[in-house]
Design an enzyme around this catalytic site. Sequence first.
Site, mmCIF file in Angstrom:
data_model
loop_
_atom_site.group_PDB
_atom_site.id
_atom_site.type_symbol
_atom_site.label_atom_id
_atom_site.label_comp_id
_atom_site.label_asym_id
_atom_site.label_seq_id
_atom_site.Cartn_x
_atom_site.Cartn_y
_atom_site.Cartn_z
ATOM 1 N N LYS A 38 -6.826 -8.795 -8.223
ATOM 2 C CA LYS A 38 -6.344 -8.372 -6.904
ATOM 3 C C LYS A 38 -5.357 -9.402 -6.381
ATOM 4 O O LYS A 38 -5.645 -10.595 -6.338
ATOM 5 C CB LYS A 38 -7.499 -8.232 -5.905
ATOM 6 C CG LYS A 38 -7.021 -7.767 -4.522
ATOM 7 C CD LYS A 38 -8.174 -7.392 -3.612
ATOM 8 C CE LYS A 38 -8.721 -8.555 -2.836
ATOM 9 N NZ LYS A 38 -7.887 -8.994 -1.702
ATOM 10 N N ASP A 65 -3.150 -5.526 -2.724
ATOM 11 C CA ASP A 65 -3.873 -5.380 -1.448
ATOM 12 C C ASP A 65 -2.975 -5.841 -0.304
ATOM 13 O O ASP A 65 -3.121 -6.943 0.201
ATOM 14 C CB ASP A 65 -5.152 -6.238 -1.558
ATOM 15 C CG ASP A 65 -6.001 -6.227 -0.310
ATOM 16 O OD1 ASP A 65 -5.833 -5.323 0.526
ATOM 17 O OD2 ASP A 65 -6.843 -7.138 -0.181
ATOM 18 N N LYS A 67 -2.320 -3.746 2.487
ATOM 19 C CA LYS A 67 -2.769 -3.104 3.748
ATOM 20 C C LYS A 67 -1.568 -2.673 4.605
ATOM 21 O O LYS A 67 -1.422 -3.108 5.757
ATOM 22 C CB LYS A 67 -3.681 -4.041 4.536
ATOM 23 C CG LYS A 67 -4.944 -4.452 3.782
ATOM 24 C CD LYS A 67 -5.862 -5.292 4.647
ATOM 25 C CE LYS A 67 -7.138 -5.672 3.960
ATOM 26 N NZ LYS A 67 -6.975 -6.659 2.863
ATOM 27 N N ASP A 70 2.487 0.947 9.328
ATOM 28 C CA ASP A 70 3.722 1.061 10.116
ATOM 29 C C ASP A 70 3.961 2.560 10.329
ATOM 30 O O ASP A 70 3.086 3.374 10.003
ATOM 31 C CB ASP A 70 4.883 0.383 9.370
ATOM 32 C CG ASP A 70 5.961 -0.145 10.321
ATOM 33 O OD1 ASP A 70 6.360 0.608 11.238
ATOM 34 O OD2 ASP A 70 6.398 -1.290 10.143
ATOM 35 N N THR A 74 8.497 4.248 7.263
ATOM 36 C CA THR A 74 8.572 2.861 6.778
ATOM 37 C C THR A 74 7.524 2.603 5.699
ATOM 38 O O THR A 74 7.810 1.955 4.684
ATOM 39 C CB THR A 74 8.407 1.883 7.963
ATOM 40 O OG1 THR A 74 9.466 2.132 8.889
ATOM 41 C CG2 THR A 74 8.460 0.438 7.514
ATOM 42 N N THR A 125 -13.800 -5.446 8.396
ATOM 43 C CA THR A 125 -15.192 -5.892 8.587
ATOM 44 C C THR A 125 -15.276 -7.074 9.549
ATOM 45 O O THR A 125 -16.355 -7.442 9.976
ATOM 46 C CB THR A 125 -15.834 -6.267 7.240
ATOM 47 O OG1 THR A 125 -14.932 -7.091 6.526
ATOM 48 C CG2 THR A 125 -16.152 -5.035 6.431
ATOM 49 N N GLN A 195 -18.848 -14.582 4.035
ATOM 50 C CA GLN A 195 -19.218 -13.160 3.987
ATOM 51 C C GLN A 195 -20.603 -12.990 4.619
ATOM 52 O O GLN A 195 -21.540 -13.671 4.232
ATOM 53 C CB GLN A 195 -19.246 -12.650 2.537
ATOM 54 C CG GLN A 195 -17.899 -12.738 1.822
ATOM 55 C CD GLN A 195 -16.930 -11.617 2.202
ATOM 56 O OE1 GLN A 195 -17.197 -10.866 3.152
ATOM 57 N NE2 GLN A 195 -15.825 -11.527 1.502
ATOM 58 N N ARG A 216 -14.212 -15.780 -4.797
ATOM 59 C CA ARG A 216 -14.650 -17.163 -4.979
ATOM 60 C C ARG A 216 -15.814 -17.342 -5.946
ATOM 61 O O ARG A 216 -15.923 -18.409 -6.564
ATOM 62 C CB ARG A 216 -14.982 -17.768 -3.616
ATOM 63 C CG ARG A 216 -13.720 -18.040 -2.802
ATOM 64 C CD ARG A 216 -14.014 -18.222 -1.348
ATOM 65 N NE ARG A 216 -14.426 -16.964 -0.716
ATOM 66 C CZ ARG A 216 -14.733 -16.841 0.558
ATOM 67 N NH1 ARG A 216 -14.703 -17.885 1.348
ATOM 68 N NH2 ARG A 216 -15.067 -15.664 1.053
#
Length: 238
Positions: A38, A65, A67, A70, A74, A125, A195, A216
């Site tokens: 990712k 990723d 996200k 707009d 666009t 989240t 998290q 991680r």
Amino acid sequence: MTQNIHTPSPVFCALDTPDLARAESLAAQLVGHVGGLKIGMEFFYAHGSAGYQAIAAHQAPIFLDLKLHDIPNTVASAVRALAPLRPTLLNVHAGGGAAMMKAASDAAKEAGSAAPCMLAVTVLTSLSEADLHDMGVAGTPEEQVKRLAALAHANGMEGVVCSAHEIEILRAEMGPDFKLIVPGIRPAGSDTHDQKRVMTPPQALQAGADILVIGRAITGSDNPAQAAQDIAASLAKI
Ligand code: C5P
């Protein structure tokens, strides 16, 4: 028909670093031990398409990723601009609305069999119920997640990024084919970092996740390839 996201492993490792050499080193170590990689804003804004291609050269499927959020025109143009990179997965914010998601989906489809699988982010989240109320959104985050997932599905999105605790409800609501991409995954006994609600890889897969995004727990290990292999072994038992 978009790209096939059924990789040999459901694990996509998040390369969350602005350091190109480190990202390339991780990619080299992890290819063959994870289903994909990712790449997010941190890396992409630092290194752009050239950096992306340096990682993609390691031949792993990529979840880009970014996200996108707009106006429809666009976002559709951004999807067209990104399509030549051939990411396997690409995402937009469901909060951009029905027309934006439809425009993004239609633009992706122009790439034919190389089209990325388009995903929506529902509710970040990091947002609490109080945060949603401050933004004028009534109800619980879970209600908003369900509402936005249904809107995403109705407007060409093939799945959503969701937290581990939303897997079961979304799988029940959205049926078997809707893709659920789940971060916040930690092997048993490992550090949860920032998290709040985590699941182990086998728990998330059993709950109905399609792809597990793990950062991680792999990248922070002294031996990332071994960490990825250990996760793969825990999943092979399911
Ligand atoms: O290191 P860790 O496994 O926590 O990394 C998780 C990855 O998933 C990060 O790239 C993070 O930005 C992303 N993510 C998340 N929680 C969300 C959405 C995305 O952790 N709700």
